[in-house]
Design an enzyme around this catalytic site. Structure first.
Site, PDB file in Angstrom:
ATOM      1  N   CYS A  87      43.232   0.345  35.615  1.00  8.82           N
ATOM      2  CA  CYS A  87      43.682   1.736  35.536  1.00  8.82           C
ATOM      3  C   CYS A  87      45.152   1.703  35.123  1.00  8.82           C
ATOM      4  CB  CYS A  87      43.447   2.491  36.848  1.00  8.82           C
ATOM      5  SG  CYS A  87      44.440   1.967  38.269  1.00  8.82           S
ATOM      6  N   ASP A  96      42.090  10.177  37.680  1.00 12.45           N
ATOM      7  CA  ASP A  96      43.189   9.648  38.483  1.00 12.45           C
ATOM      8  C   ASP A  96      43.445  10.591  39.661  1.00 12.45           C
ATOM      9  OD1 ASP A  96      45.486   8.542  39.550  1.00 12.45           O
ATOM     10  OD2 ASP A  96      46.542   8.418  37.629  1.00 12.45           O
ATOM     11  N   ARG A 125      42.619   3.730  41.401  1.00 11.40           N
ATOM     12  CA  ARG A 125      41.242   3.550  40.937  1.00 11.40           C
ATOM     13  C   ARG A 125      40.825   2.091  40.816  1.00 11.40           C
ATOM     14  NH1 ARG A 125      41.931   7.045  35.687  1.00 11.40           N
ATOM     15  NH2 ARG A 125      43.997   6.094  35.909  1.00 11.40           N
TER      16      ARG A 125
END
Length: 164
Positions: A14, A131, A20
């Site tokens: 990420c 996100d 994440r």
């Protein structure tokens, strides 16, 4: 291509490697451990940016994961390295922005390794893991659910194509 290798290597990516990708790292590692496959599958996570190198996962990500008995406390953020493209067999981006950054940096002979993580959750209506950083705890719960679904699909894919 991978059957002759000792381990299948998976890298989750990420932006900052604190929300994440460490969640995916922890969830997938937990599944791999539960199936007693840790000697056959290696798992890591990284970010496309160096914003949080050396830091632990976001506290909200850790709290959400712990609610599902997944520990993220040992994971430390790092940035993707050029050598990762050769080393890892699966390089899984959480969203299209990070996918594009990986694709831009990836040597052409390894581009087939780079893909969106939610490819492994075809029943999910989204293509990207959003996100949750600037949102509330509900966003982290949503990310956990998406990551859990994609991790199950990824593990089935690896078992079917590489561990059979």
């Amino acid at each position: 291509m991978l059957k002759n290798r000792n381990k299948i290597k998976v890298l989750f990516v990420c932006m900052g490697n604190i929300c994440r990708s460490p969640t995916a790292h922890g969830v997938f590692e937990s599944m791999v451990n539960n199936e007693h496959l840790s000697d056959q599958i290696e798992i890591e996570s990284a970010g496309t940016h160096a914003y949080h190198v050396g830091e632990q996962a976001d506290k909200r990500a850790q709290e959400t994961a712990l609610q599902h008995e997944v520990d993220l406390s040992y994971i430390r953020a790092r940035k993707v390295k050029t050598s990762d493209f050769e080393y890892y067999d699966y390089i899984l981006a959480m969203d299209s922005d990070n996918y594009a950054m990986l694709e831009q940096d990836c040597p052409s002979e390894y581009l087939d390794k780079v893909m969106l993580f939610l490819k492994f959750a075809p029943a999910h209506p989204l293509d990207e893991v959003p996100d949750p950083y600037y949102g509330g705890i509900k966003g982290f719960a949503n990310v956990f659910e998406m990551v859990d679904m994609a991790s199950k699909g990824l593990l089935e894919d690896i078992k079917a194509h590489h561990l059979a």
